[in-house]
Design an enzyme around this catalytic site. Structure first.
Site, PDB file in Angstrom:
ATOM      1  N   ASP A   1     -10.164   0.030  15.105  1.00  0.00           N
ATOM      2  CA  ASP A   1     -10.488  -0.687  13.584  1.00  0.00           C
ATOM      3  C   ASP A   1     -12.305  -0.048  13.127  1.00  0.00           C
ATOM      4  O   ASP A   1     -12.738  -0.568  13.271  1.00  0.00           O
ATOM      5  CB  ASP A   1     -10.698  -1.997  13.120  1.00  0.00           C
ATOM      6  CG  ASP A   1      -9.403  -2.699  12.801  1.00  0.00           C
ATOM      7  OD1 ASP A   1      -8.319  -1.661  12.683  1.00  0.00           O
ATOM      8  OD2 ASP A   1      -9.447  -3.975  12.972  1.00  0.00           O
TER       9      ASP A   1
ATOM     10  N   ASN B   1       0.820  -1.318  -0.075  1.00  0.00           N
ATOM     11  CA  ASN B   1       0.234   0.325  -0.119  1.00  0.00           C
ATOM     12  C   ASN B   1       1.067   1.741   0.006  1.00  0.00           C
ATOM     13  O   ASN B   1       0.764   2.058  -0.627  1.00  0.00           O
ATOM     14  CB  ASN B   1      -0.965  -0.100   1.335  1.00  0.00           C
ATOM     15  CG  ASN B   1      -1.975  -0.851   1.052  1.00  0.00           C
ATOM     16  OD1 ASN B   1      -3.245   0.143   0.252  1.00  0.00           O
ATOM     17  ND2 ASN B   1      -2.564  -2.309   1.591  1.00  0.00           N
TER      18      ASN B   1
ATOM     19  N   HIS C   1      -7.995  -1.184   6.328  1.00  0.00           N
ATOM     20  CA  HIS C   1      -8.441  -2.213   7.041  1.00  0.00           C
ATOM     21  C   HIS C   1      -8.801  -3.784   6.220  1.00  0.00           C
ATOM     22  O   HIS C   1      -9.657  -3.036   4.996  1.00  0.00           O
ATOM     23  CB  HIS C   1      -9.815  -2.553   7.785  1.00  0.00           C
ATOM     24  CG  HIS C   1      -9.678  -3.657   8.597  1.00  0.00           C
ATOM     25  ND1 HIS C   1      -8.432  -4.363   9.470  1.00  0.00           N
ATOM     26  CD2 HIS C   1     -10.671  -4.485   8.681  1.00  0.00           C
ATOM     27  CE1 HIS C   1      -9.196  -5.100   9.946  1.00  0.00           C
ATOM     28  NE2 HIS C   1     -10.728  -5.508   9.692  1.00  0.00           N
TER      29      HIS C   1
ATOM     30  N   ILE D   1      -1.163  -0.557  17.803  1.00  0.00           N
ATOM     31  CA  ILE D   1      -2.439   0.064  18.049  1.00  0.00           C
ATOM     32  C   ILE D   1      -2.750   1.584  18.336  1.00  0.00           C
ATOM     33  O   ILE D   1      -0.995   1.336  19.528  1.00  0.00           O
ATOM     34  CB  ILE D   1      -2.948  -0.226  19.386  1.00  0.00           C
ATOM     35  CG1 ILE D   1      -3.712  -1.787  18.825  1.00  0.00           C
ATOM     36  CG2 ILE D   1      -4.169   0.090  19.734  1.00  0.00           C
ATOM     37  CD1 ILE D   1      -4.042  -2.770  19.871  1.00  0.00           C
ATOM     38  N   LEU D   2      -2.173   2.820  18.341  1.00  0.00           N
ATOM     39  CA  LEU D   2      -2.172   4.157  18.653  1.00  0.00           C
ATOM     40  C   LEU D   2      -3.128   4.883  20.200  1.00  0.00           C
ATOM     41  O   LEU D   2      -4.143   4.298  19.326  1.00  0.00           O
ATOM     42  CB  LEU D   2      -2.067   5.058  17.914  1.00  0.00           C
ATOM     43  CG  LEU D   2      -1.366   4.818  16.485  1.00  0.00           C
ATOM     44  CD1 LEU D   2      -2.054   5.753  15.420  1.00  0.00           C
ATOM     45  CD2 LEU D   2      -0.191   4.536  16.845  1.00  0.00           C
TER      46      LEU D   2
HETATM   47  C1  GRF Z   1      -3.237  -3.957   4.801  1.00  0.00           C
HETATM   48  O1  GRF Z   1      -3.945  -5.612   4.078  1.00  0.00           O
HETATM   49  C2  GRF Z   1      -3.910  -3.378   5.637  1.00  0.00           C
HETATM   50  O2  GRF Z   1      -5.260  -3.332   4.732  1.00  0.00           O
HETATM   51  C3  GRF Z   1      -3.917  -3.882   6.333  1.00  0.00           C
HETATM   52  O3  GRF Z   1      -1.700  -4.824   6.352  1.00  0.00           O
HETATM   53  C4  GRF Z   1      -1.778  -5.044   5.123  1.00  0.00           C
HETATM   54  C5  GRF Z   1      -0.634  -4.173   4.564  1.00  0.00           C
HETATM   55  O4  GRF Z   1      -0.353  -4.664   3.394  1.00  0.00           O
HETATM   56  N1  GRF Z   1      -3.988  -3.056   6.960  1.00  0.00           N
HETATM   57  P1  GRF Z   1       0.580  -3.719   2.720  1.00  0.00           P
HETATM   58  O5  GRF Z   1       2.026  -4.129   4.038  1.00  0.00           O
HETATM   59  O6  GRF Z   1       0.429  -2.254   2.593  1.00  0.00           O
HETATM   60  O7  GRF Z   1       1.306  -5.185   1.417  1.00  0.00           O
END
Ligand code: GRF
Length: 207
Positions: free
Chosen positions: A151, A18, A115, A98-99
């Site tokens: 979440d 991501n 998420h 967790i923050l």
């Molecule tokens: C993603 O699926 C995101 O939704 C979750 O952790 C994963 C991270 O994947 N919070 P990446 O490190 O971005 O590949």
């Protein structure tokens, strides 16, 4: 682009796919944000290689291993790193802590998370496996603001993914990831363009 870009800090603990999608979007001339730094709690995170490849400043914060909650000194350190980089928005992308302290209060309303489920279903770890085990026919991803709940913050955008009969956790996660990249990039864009309006739990898109 003439207007000032929104400065984004990405916090990631692992693979960083991501993070990479966000960095790539930020390279577009017409994208209103830019990634000013990566912060990780994991010195072995693959996200660090991505930061090196894309020449993004990267910082490893000292955090006690295996603790779910980030310690107060670690959060204070991140706040100070964010100040150094004039950060406007903090984007959690696979950040496995967790923050609850200084970072949350310092950046209230300015922290997002992604998420891998349609919240409020399947909170917590292994959300794709939870969806499969439950027998859900549809799951997806959610970008939400981060608050003191896990979440549970106000939802900004969601995208759906169908669960096929032949899916296993890996194939389902792959489909969710594809949706995550475009959803997160869009959510950051909307924030940077000041188009998000929060009314209680509801986040409206202006314009
Ligand atoms: C993603 O699926 C995101 O939704 C979750 O952790 C994963 C991270 O994947 N919070 P990446 O490190 O971005 O590949």
């Amino acid at each position: 682009m003439t207007q000032k870009r929104c400065n984004v800090a990405v916090l990631a603990s692992g693979t960083g796919s991501n993070f990479q999608a966000i960095v790539e979007a930020c390279r577009r001339d017409d994208y209103p944000a830019r990634v000013v730094c990566l912060v990780t709690d994991n010195p072995d995170a693959e996200a660090l290689d991505i930061a090196r490849r894309f020449e993004v400043a990267a910082h490893v914060v000292n955090a006690a291993p295996k603790k779910a909650r980030l310690s107060e000194p670690a959060e204070t350190k991140i706040v100070s790193l964010c100040a150094d980089h004039s950060v406007d928005l903090v984007a959690l992308a696979g950040f496995m802590r967790i923050l609850s302290g200084p970072l949350l209060s310092g950046f209230e309303g300015r922290i997002m998370n992604i998420h891998p489920s349609l919240l409020p279903s399947f909170k917590g770890l292994h959300a794709a496996k939870q969806a499969l085990d439950y027998g859900a026919k549809v799951t997806g991803c959610t970008v939400h603001f981060v608050d003191r709940t896990v979440d549970g913050g106000a939802i900004i955008l969601q995208a759906c993914v169908e669960v096929a009969d032949g899916d296993d956790e890996e194939s389902l996660l792959q489909k969710i990831h594809e949706q995550e990249y475009r959803t997160y990039v869009r959510a950051i864009e909307l924030y940077a363009l000041d188009r998000l309006r929060i009314q209680g739990r509801r986040v409206m898109i202006a314009g």
